[in-house]
Motif scaffolding. Structure first.
Motif, PDB file in Angstrom:
ATOM      1  N   SER A 220      -8.175  45.564  -3.808  1.00 14.03           N
ATOM      2  CA  SER A 220      -7.356  45.458  -3.080  1.00 14.03           C
ATOM      3  C   SER A 220      -6.641  45.176  -4.379  1.00 14.03           C
ATOM      4  N   LYS A 221      -6.871  45.413  -5.484  1.00  7.58           N
ATOM      5  CA  LYS A 221      -5.656  45.302  -7.186  1.00  7.58           C
ATOM      6  C   LYS A 221      -4.918  47.017  -6.386  1.00  7.58           C
ATOM      7  N   SER A 222      -6.010  48.013  -5.707  1.00  3.88           N
ATOM      8  CA  SER A 222      -5.272  49.233  -6.296  1.00  3.88           C
ATOM      9  C   SER A 222      -4.745  49.612  -5.316  1.00  3.88           C
ATOM     10  N   LEU A 223      -4.744  48.670  -3.626  1.00  2.00           N
ATOM     11  CA  LEU A 223      -3.931  49.090  -2.563  1.00  2.00           C
ATOM     12  C   LEU A 223      -3.139  48.737  -2.260  1.00  2.00           C
ATOM     13  N   ARG A 224      -2.468  46.858  -2.157  1.00  2.00           N
ATOM     14  CA  ARG A 224      -1.942  45.957  -2.220  1.00  2.00           C
ATOM     15  C   ARG A 224      -1.944  45.959  -0.886  1.00  2.00           C
ATOM     16  N   VAL A 225      -2.079  46.646   0.314  1.00  2.00           N
ATOM     17  CA  VAL A 225      -1.341  46.871   1.718  1.00  2.00           C
ATOM     18  C   VAL A 225      -2.425  45.783   2.534  1.00  2.00           C
ATOM     19  N   PRO A 226      -2.508  45.295   2.991  1.00  2.00           N
ATOM     20  CA  PRO A 226      -3.707  44.098   3.717  1.00  2.00           C
ATOM     21  C   PRO A 226      -4.030  44.813   4.902  1.00  2.00           C
ATOM     22  N   PHE A 227      -3.067  45.573   5.882  1.00  2.00           N
ATOM     23  CA  PHE A 227      -3.529  45.764   6.680  1.00  2.00           C
ATOM     24  C   PHE A 227      -4.136  47.936   6.929  1.00  2.00           C
ATOM     25  N   LEU A 228      -4.089  48.608   5.872  1.00  2.00           N
ATOM     26  CA  LEU A 228      -4.835  49.021   4.871  1.00  2.00           C
ATOM     27  C   LEU A 228      -6.129  48.989   4.922  1.00  2.00           C
ATOM     28  N   LEU A 229      -6.675  48.150   4.482  1.00  2.00           N
ATOM     29  CA  LEU A 229      -7.108  46.703   3.850  1.00  2.00           C
ATOM     30  C   LEU A 229      -8.050  47.253   4.767  1.00  2.00           C
ATOM     31  N   GLN A 230      -7.890  46.416   6.190  1.00  2.00           N
ATOM     32  CA  GLN A 230      -8.129  45.084   6.701  1.00  2.00           C
ATOM     33  C   GLN A 230      -8.350  46.937   7.583  1.00  2.00           C
ATOM     34  N   ARG A 231      -7.846  48.481   8.041  1.00  2.00           N
ATOM     35  CA  ARG A 231      -8.499  49.556   8.836  1.00  2.00           C
ATOM     36  C   ARG A 231      -9.490  50.107   8.048  1.00  2.00           C
ATOM     37  N   ILE A 232      -9.305  49.672   6.584  1.00  2.00           N
ATOM     38  CA  ILE A 232     -10.894  50.698   6.325  1.00  2.00           C
ATOM     39  C   ILE A 232     -11.855  49.301   6.550  1.00  2.00           C
ATOM     40  N   LEU A 233     -12.071  48.068   6.077  1.00  2.00           N
ATOM     41  CA  LEU A 233     -13.124  46.982   6.532  1.00  2.00           C
ATOM     42  C   LEU A 233     -13.547  47.272   7.541  1.00  2.00           C
ATOM     43  N   SER A 234     -12.351  47.461   8.910  1.00  2.00           N
ATOM     44  CA  SER A 234     -12.469  48.119  10.354  1.00  2.00           C
ATOM     45  C   SER A 234     -13.553  48.916  10.796  1.00  2.00           C
ATOM     46  N   SER A 235     -13.791  50.657  10.073  1.00  2.00           N
ATOM     47  CA  SER A 235     -14.851  51.197  10.261  1.00  2.00           C
ATOM     48  C   SER A 235     -15.754  51.137  10.256  1.00  2.00           C
ATOM     49  N   GLY A 236     -16.316  49.660   9.191  1.00  2.00           N
ATOM     50  CA  GLY A 236     -17.472  49.345   9.593  1.00  2.00           C
ATOM     51  C   GLY A 236     -18.392  50.437   7.707  1.00  2.00           C
ATOM     52  N   LEU A 237     -19.915  50.017   8.152  1.00  2.00           N
ATOM     53  CA  LEU A 237     -19.910  50.490   6.926  1.00  2.00           C
ATOM     54  C   LEU A 237     -20.244  52.219   6.702  1.00  2.00           C
ATOM     55  N   PRO A 238     -20.208  52.547   5.374  1.00  2.00           N
ATOM     56  CA  PRO A 238     -20.127  51.732   3.888  1.00  2.00           C
ATOM     57  C   PRO A 238     -19.322  50.723   3.332  1.00  2.00           C
ATOM     58  N   PHE A 239     -18.278  50.606   4.476  1.00  2.00           N
ATOM     59  CA  PHE A 239     -16.908  49.488   3.675  1.00  2.00           C
ATOM     60  C   PHE A 239     -17.510  48.207   3.231  1.00  2.00           C
ATOM     61  N   LYS A 240     -17.288  47.764   2.810  1.00  2.00           N
ATOM     62  CA  LYS A 240     -18.129  46.088   2.944  1.00  2.00           C
ATOM     63  C   LYS A 240     -16.757  45.397   1.203  1.00  2.00           C
ATOM     64  N   GLY A 241     -16.397  44.070   1.186  1.00  2.00           N
ATOM     65  CA  GLY A 241     -15.738  43.303   0.610  1.00  2.00           C
ATOM     66  C   GLY A 241     -14.774  44.462   0.443  1.00  2.00           C
ATOM     67  N   LEU A 242     -13.891  43.350  -0.860  1.00  2.00           N
ATOM     68  CA  LEU A 242     -12.678  43.875  -1.657  1.00  2.00           C
ATOM     69  C   LEU A 242     -12.932  43.279  -3.030  1.00  2.00           C
ATOM     70  N   MET A 243     -12.392  44.007  -3.730  1.00  2.00           N
ATOM     71  CA  MET A 243     -12.212  43.717  -5.392  1.00  2.00           C
ATOM     72  C   MET A 243     -11.077  43.008  -5.785  1.00  2.00           C
ATOM     73  N   CYS A 244     -10.607  42.185  -6.146  1.00  2.00           N
ATOM     74  CA  CYS A 244      -9.243  41.327  -6.503  1.00  2.00           C
ATOM     75  C   CYS A 244      -9.084  41.798  -7.368  1.00  2.00           C
ATOM     76  N   TYR A 245      -7.663  41.706  -8.264  1.00  2.00           N
ATOM     77  CA  TYR A 245      -7.488  41.645  -9.579  1.00  2.00           C
ATOM     78  C   TYR A 245      -7.238  40.012  -9.999  1.00  2.00           C
ATOM     79  N   ALA A 246      -6.409  39.104  -8.767  1.00  2.00           N
ATOM     80  CA  ALA A 246      -6.719  38.051  -9.432  1.00  2.00           C
ATOM     81  C   ALA A 246      -7.049  36.857  -8.964  1.00  2.00           C
ATOM     82  N   VAL A 247      -7.498  35.483  -9.438  1.00  2.00           N
ATOM     83  CA  VAL A 247      -7.185  33.925  -8.283  1.00  2.00           C
ATOM     84  C   VAL A 247      -6.810  34.614  -6.840  1.00  2.00           C
ATOM     85  N   GLU A 248      -5.746  34.000  -6.950  1.00  2.00           N
ATOM     86  CA  GLU A 248      -4.103  33.670  -6.345  1.00  2.00           C
ATOM     87  C   GLU A 248      -4.223  35.201  -4.886  1.00  2.00           C
ATOM     88  N   GLU A 249      -5.021  35.731  -5.388  1.00  2.00           N
ATOM     89  CA  GLU A 249      -4.528  37.572  -4.720  1.00  2.00           C
ATOM     90  C   GLU A 249      -5.654  37.240  -4.257  1.00  2.00           C
TER      91      GLU A 249
END
Length: 304
Positions: free
Chosen positions: A13-42
């Motif tokens: 997510s530190k490289s995409l920064r677009v919540p809608f796109l994150l959700q779109r990718i994850l909702s497509s199912g496996l192999p996509f699973k989980g987020l890698m964040c840059y910061a705790v507040e993120e």
């Protein structure tokens, strides 16, 4: 995207920064699973939007971050973990988590930067003081003695491979050297990760994270070793990745031609040199990593 059934793709997510796109990718199912964040507040912000399985890829020593981590883990029951690499900060985090209902998950970072001539040549990010298998074993056993932390797994990010183009016209004279360093580094890293896989089995660790868009093809060769591969800005296909030797291999592997998927309209506010230089308000999106002409947005309309 094809991967080994046991290997998942974590989204940076530190490289995409677009919540809608994150959700779109994850909702497509496996192999996509989980987020890698840059910061705790993120991670806290994304959690408030409903995201879960949040791996924070950089250590923190801020008490405010510790409070957030404890709340996400112990009260909100989110799947959240943070990367660690130094005994001092690890001890601090353990002390702050005293009294939680279940140990807090941490990920141990192993540094695989390219080094030569006794360290006088160093290529790559200085991500961790852990650089040998012996040091890694020592740190694993150290963390496993702490009552309020749970060592979930290991991270091995080959930043100097994922972040360096090797057909870049901006530094064409360096491309052969970069390809050599990548080839030598990847061979060593793959051997190290095979050893780490054995350690994961020995010590009961569930996660071995590696890869990046710029080293995706090499990481896909290790899907029997890696439990997950991280991909970030590659989902936008910026022109940065036009300058990677693996680009054609990716096209062949995925049976698709990649096209840029993120554009910006920037107003021209100054014309200081007619026909040569203009100044735009704002700057659009710049990929993570070192700055350079291969990272900044590329003008596409109108040409010139």
């Amino acid at each position: 995207m094809s991967a080994h059934p046991k290997t998942t793709i974590r989204i940076a997510s530190k490289s995409l920064r677009v919540p809608f796109l994150l959700q779109r990718i994850l909702s497509s199912g496996l192999p996509f699973k989980g987020l890698m964040c840059y910061a705790v507040e993120e991670a806290q912000f994304l959690s408030s939007l409903g995201f879960d399985d949040l791996l924070i890829a950089y250590p923190s020593q801020q008490l405010s971050d510790y409070r957030i981590l404890r709340d996400l883990h112990d009260h909100q029951k989110k799947t959240v973990s943070i990367v660690v690499d130094h005994p001092k900060s690890i001890n601090e985090l353990n002390d702050y988590m005293k009294g939680i209902s279940r140990p807090f998950p941490v990920i141990l970072e192993f540094d695989v930067s390219f080094r030569a001539l006794g360290g006088r040549i160093h290529i790559g990010a200085r991500r961790s003081p852990i650089r040998t298998i012996a040091q890694l074993i020592e740190m694993i056993e150290f963390i496993q003695q702490l009552p309020y932390l749970h060592l979930e797994g290991l991270m091995v990010y080959e930043s100097h491979i994922a972040g360096l183009g090797d057909t870049n016209p901006n530094h064409f004279w360096l491309n052969p050297l970069i390809r050599y360093v990548k080839r030598m580094s990847m061979s060593r890293i793959q051997q190290l990760r095979r050893e780490m896989k054995q350690l994961c089995s020995k010590y009961g660790l569930n996660l071995l994270n590696g890869g990046g868009t710029g080293s995706l093809m090499a990481a896909l060769e290790e899907t029997t070793v890696l439990t997950e591969i991280t991909i970030g800005s590659g989902f936008f296909q910026p022109h940065l990745f036009d300058h990677y030797q693996q680009n054609q291999a990716m096209i062949n592997h995925f049976h698709s031609t990649f096209v840029p998927s993120c554009y910006f309209a920037l107003p021209v506010v100054r014309i200081s040199d007619e026909g040569e230089w203009v100044t735009c308000a704002g700057g659009g999106y710049v990929a993570s990593g070192r700055p350079g002409w291969d990272k900044v947005p590329l003008p596409v309309f109108q040409v010139g």
